[in-house]
Scaffold this motif. Structure first.
Motif, mmCIF file in Angstrom:
data_model
loop_
_atom_site.group_PDB
_atom_site.id
_atom_site.type_symbol
_atom_site.label_atom_id
_atom_site.label_comp_id
_atom_site.label_asym_id
_atom_site.label_seq_id
_atom_site.Cartn_x
_atom_site.Cartn_y
_atom_site.Cartn_z
ATOM 1 N N ARG A 45 -39.896 50.634 89.275
ATOM 2 C CA ARG A 45 -39.950 51.131 87.894
ATOM 3 C C ARG A 45 -39.219 50.174 86.950
ATOM 4 N N GLU A 46 -38.103 49.625 87.409
ATOM 5 C CA GLU A 46 -37.336 48.688 86.584
ATOM 6 C C GLU A 46 -38.152 47.426 86.291
ATOM 7 N N TYR A 49 -40.972 48.940 83.827
ATOM 8 C CA TYR A 49 -40.461 49.588 82.622
ATOM 9 C C TYR A 49 -38.951 49.374 82.548
ATOM 10 N N THR A 51 -35.009 49.102 81.663
ATOM 11 C CA THR A 51 -34.164 50.163 81.102
ATOM 12 C C THR A 51 -32.887 49.647 80.450
ATOM 13 N N ALA A 61 -27.723 50.446 81.056
ATOM 14 C CA ALA A 61 -29.047 50.651 81.657
ATOM 15 C C ALA A 61 -29.153 52.086 82.153
ATOM 16 N N PRO A 63 -31.627 53.402 84.719
ATOM 17 C CA PRO A 63 -32.717 53.361 85.696
ATOM 18 C C PRO A 63 -33.028 54.741 86.275
ATOM 19 N N HIS A 64 -34.286 54.929 86.598
ATOM 20 C CA HIS A 64 -34.736 56.175 87.217
ATOM 21 C C HIS A 64 -36.072 55.920 87.894
ATOM 22 N N MET A 89 -35.233 47.382 77.409
ATOM 23 C CA MET A 89 -36.207 48.464 77.336
ATOM 24 C C MET A 89 -37.207 48.183 76.209
ATOM 25 N N LEU A 116 -32.531 61.808 79.085
ATOM 26 C CA LEU A 116 -32.565 60.549 78.335
ATOM 27 C C LEU A 116 -32.126 60.771 76.893
#
Length: 151
Positions: A45-46, A49, A51, A61, A63-64, A89, A116
């Motif tokens: 994901r990082e 997309y 963060t 950051a 991250p998720h 981001m 978020l």
């Protein structure tokens, strides 16, 4: 609730973004809060997309990954002794030197947007961000989170 497992690490050393994310993700795995696909999901994901955020000159950051890699909802925090580079981001070219990471580990996908929003509100509070920068105890960190409405 979100920090009750106390995945809160201060002044850690990391060689790069991947190493920093692994340090934090490993804590979730040790406590059996995530599947063994969690770190891979975070890293993927990082890549797609980023963060990294520049908050008044401070790199943070968030991250998720997808909720299917989460067993129990929890947030993690990591402060770094020396910043590591993250991609910004919403940008494919911007870079941010990150010194604080809030890792989201949320079972309910709908909770991600709400969290978020709470984190962005926290980041806009210069007083609380300043406290986070100098925080070196779990008790102080939890108190800052309570002040920010994140428990």
């Amino acid at each position: 609730m979100y920090f009750d497992r106390e995945i809160i690490l201060f002044n850690q050393s990391a060689t790069d973004r991947g190493n920093a994310l692994k340090l934090l993700a490993d804590e979730f795995l040790k406590r059996k809060l995530v599947t063994n696909k969690f770190l891979d999901g975070i890293l993927e994901r990082e890549r797609n997309y980023p963060t990294g955020l520049n908050v008044n000159g401070l790199g943070i950051a968030i991250p998720h990954t997808d909720s299917d890699k989460v067993i129990v909802s929890q947030l993690g925090f990591l402060s770094l002794a020396k910043p590591v580079e993250f991609r910004e981001m919403g940008s494919n070219v911007g870079k941010v030197d990150v010194s604080m990471i809030f890792m989201l580990c949320l079972k309910n996908a709908n909770d991600q947007l709400e969290m978020l929003q709470k984190l962005v509100a926290l980041f806009q509070n210069e007083h609380l961000v300043s406290q986070l920068q100098t925080c070196d105890s779990v008790e102080n960190f939890i108190e800052v989170m309570k002040q920010a409405g994140i428990k």
